[in-house]
Design a protein around this motif. Sequence first.
Motif, PDB file in Angstrom:
ATOM      1  N   LEU A   1       0.866  -1.180   0.000  1.00 54.92           N
ATOM      2  CA  LEU A   1       0.000   0.000   0.000  1.00 54.92           C
ATOM      3  C   LEU A   1       0.895   1.220   0.000  1.00 54.92           C
ATOM      4  CD1 LEU A   1      -2.721  -0.888   2.649  1.00 54.92           C
ATOM      5  CD2 LEU A   1      -2.984  -0.775   0.183  1.00 54.92           C
ATOM      6  N   SER A   2       0.544   2.184  -0.817  1.00 60.19           N
ATOM      7  CA  SER A   2       1.307   3.420  -0.885  1.00 60.19           C
ATOM      8  C   SER A   2       0.426   4.588  -0.505  1.00 60.19           C
ATOM      9  CB  SER A   2       1.853   3.631  -2.303  1.00 60.19           C
ATOM     10  OG  SER A   2       2.759   2.615  -2.639  1.00 60.19           O
ATOM     11  N   ILE A   3       1.077   5.621  -0.023  1.00 56.46           N
ATOM     12  CA  ILE A   3       0.383   6.836   0.375  1.00 56.46           C
ATOM     13  C   ILE A   3       1.234   8.009  -0.103  1.00 56.46           C
ATOM     14  CG2 ILE A   3       1.454   7.006   2.664  1.00 56.46           C
ATOM     15  CD1 ILE A   3      -1.495   7.700   3.654  1.00 56.46           C
ATOM     16  N   GLY A   4       0.626   9.145  -0.301  1.00 56.51           N
ATOM     17  CA  GLY A   4       1.355  10.320  -0.749  1.00 56.51           C
ATOM     18  C   GLY A   4       1.928  11.101   0.416  1.00 56.51           C
ATOM     19  N   PRO A   5       2.970  11.884   0.180  1.00 55.28           N
ATOM     20  CA  PRO A   5       3.601  12.656   1.249  1.00 55.28           C
ATOM     21  C   PRO A   5       2.694  13.724   1.855  1.00 55.28           C
ATOM     22  CG  PRO A   5       4.791  12.918  -0.840  1.00 55.28           C
ATOM     23  CD  PRO A   5       3.660  12.003  -1.088  1.00 55.28           C
ATOM     24  N   SER A   6       1.671  14.158   1.119  1.00 56.89           N
ATOM     25  CA  SER A   6       0.788  15.207   1.645  1.00 56.89           C
ATOM     26  C   SER A   6      -0.396  14.649   2.435  1.00 56.89           C
ATOM     27  CB  SER A   6       0.286  16.100   0.511  1.00 56.89           C
ATOM     28  OG  SER A   6      -0.465  15.330  -0.407  1.00 56.89           O
ATOM     29  N   ALA A   7      -0.507  13.331   2.507  1.00 54.78           N
ATOM     30  CA  ALA A   7      -1.569  12.713   3.312  1.00 54.78           C
ATOM     31  C   ALA A   7      -1.282  12.968   4.792  1.00 54.78           C
ATOM     32  CB  ALA A   7      -1.644  11.220   3.040  1.00 54.78           C
ATOM     33  N   THR A   8      -2.298  12.850   5.611  1.00 50.10           N
ATOM     34  CA  THR A   8      -2.102  13.050   7.047  1.00 50.10           C
ATOM     35  C   THR A   8      -1.612  11.766   7.701  1.00 50.10           C
ATOM     36  OG1 THR A   8      -4.350  12.412   7.660  1.00 50.10           O
ATOM     37  CG2 THR A   8      -3.980  14.750   7.104  1.00 50.10           C
TER      38      THR A   8
ATOM     39  N   LEU B   1       4.198   1.615   5.228  1.00 52.99           N
ATOM     40  CA  LEU B   1       3.587   1.962   3.952  1.00 52.99           C
ATOM     41  C   LEU B   1       4.664   2.611   3.095  1.00 52.99           C
ATOM     42  CD1 LEU B   1       0.262   3.726   5.068  1.00 52.99           C
ATOM     43  CD2 LEU B   1       0.526   1.370   4.270  1.00 52.99           C
ATOM     44  N   THR B   2       4.647   2.332   1.811  1.00 51.80           N
ATOM     45  CA  THR B   2       5.554   3.045   0.931  1.00 51.80           C
ATOM     46  C   THR B   2       4.949   4.416   0.646  1.00 51.80           C
ATOM     47  OG1 THR B   2       4.536   2.000  -1.009  1.00 51.80           O
ATOM     48  CG2 THR B   2       6.527   0.971  -0.132  1.00 51.80           C
ATOM     49  N   VAL B   3       5.815   5.379   0.422  1.00 53.04           N
ATOM     50  CA  VAL B   3       5.373   6.737   0.104  1.00 53.04           C
ATOM     51  C   VAL B   3       5.779   7.014  -1.339  1.00 53.04           C
ATOM     52  CG1 VAL B   3       5.532   9.186   0.703  1.00 53.04           C
ATOM     53  CG2 VAL B   3       5.661   7.446   2.512  1.00 53.04           C
ATOM     54  N   THR B   4       4.786   7.371  -2.140  1.00 53.26           N
ATOM     55  CA  THR B   4       5.029   7.638  -3.550  1.00 53.26           C
ATOM     56  C   THR B   4       4.633   9.066  -3.892  1.00 53.26           C
ATOM     57  OG1 THR B   4       2.868   6.717  -4.123  1.00 53.26           O
ATOM     58  CG2 THR B   4       4.754   5.235  -4.288  1.00 53.26           C
ATOM     59  N   SER B   5       5.324   9.626  -4.846  1.00 52.80           N
ATOM     60  CA  SER B   5       5.056  10.985  -5.303  1.00 52.80           C
ATOM     61  C   SER B   5       3.669  11.045  -5.932  1.00 52.80           C
ATOM     62  CB  SER B   5       6.106  11.393  -6.335  1.00 52.80           C
ATOM     63  OG  SER B   5       5.695  12.529  -7.040  1.00 52.80           O
ATOM     64  N   ALA B   6       2.909  12.065  -5.586  1.00 51.02           N
ATOM     65  CA  ALA B   6       1.586  12.240  -6.177  1.00 51.02           C
ATOM     66  C   ALA B   6       1.708  12.601  -7.659  1.00 51.02           C
ATOM     67  CB  ALA B   6       0.825  13.322  -5.427  1.00 51.02           C
ATOM     68  N   LYS B   7       2.809  13.206  -8.019  1.00 50.17           N
ATOM     69  CA  LYS B   7       2.999  13.664  -9.396  1.00 50.17           C
ATOM     70  C   LYS B   7       3.252  12.509 -10.369  1.00 50.17           C
ATOM     71  CE  LYS B   7       6.812  15.827 -10.551  1.00 50.17           C
ATOM     72  NZ  LYS B   7       7.868  16.846 -10.630  1.00 50.17           N
ATOM     73  N   ASN B   8       4.143  11.591  -9.999  1.00 52.46           N
ATOM     74  CA  ASN B   8       4.512  10.529 -10.948  1.00 52.46           C
ATOM     75  C   ASN B   8       4.514   9.121 -10.346  1.00 52.46           C
ATOM     76  OD1 ASN B   8       6.777  10.587  -9.348  1.00 52.46           O
ATOM     77  ND2 ASN B   8       8.112  11.482 -10.911  1.00 52.46           N
ATOM     78  N   ARG B   9       3.978   8.976  -9.135  1.00 53.80           N
ATOM     79  CA  ARG B   9       3.886   7.682  -8.438  1.00 53.80           C
ATOM     80  C   ARG B   9       5.258   7.048  -8.181  1.00 53.80           C
ATOM     81  NH1 ARG B   9      -0.085   6.231  -5.857  1.00 53.80           N
ATOM     82  NH2 ARG B   9       0.158   4.059  -6.299  1.00 53.80           N
TER      83      ARG B   9
END
Length: 165
Positions: free
Chosen positions: A28-35, A51-59
């Motif tokens: 499961l991945s989440i974006g850096p801007s998530a809470t 959880l892995t953190v992926t860029s919202a811009k390009n995953r």
Amino acid sequence: MQMNGTIAVDAAKYRGACVEDLDLPPALSIGPSATVSDAYTLASEREYSQLTVTSAKNRRLVGYIDMRHIMPALEAGKDNEKVRDHMVRFKKREESELEYQVITPETPLEQLEAFLLQGHEFAIVTDSSRRFVLAIATKQDLEERFLKRRPSFPGVDLGRPNLSG
């Protein structure tokens, strides 16, 4: 046992098995801007500790967040703090002295074990081009999903390792 800075592992105990044979659940991945509250809820629903953190811009994979790292914020009532403030960021190649080790579904289990025995708590499983995060493999996964469930043969020691070291 170490050989040339790497840990030697007995390949025979895995009988040619690879990471894919662990049948890991998808990462499961989440974006850096998530809470941090969102991260905790997402991880708790699946009983994941990272959880892995992926860029919202390009995953693109940019790091990971460990639930242990966000507990102080949650306990302090700071549910709306951002994942980016608590995540472990991966360094860019030019910034890192460590060589990145690609772990894919085709990686032999002895290589995964050697990686985990070097002190890594988990391995992020990606496709060979490192574009997609597929799963997270832990020492516990290796022990429970492969070593404990494989058949044992009377009178034969298959050398089940203790990976908790």
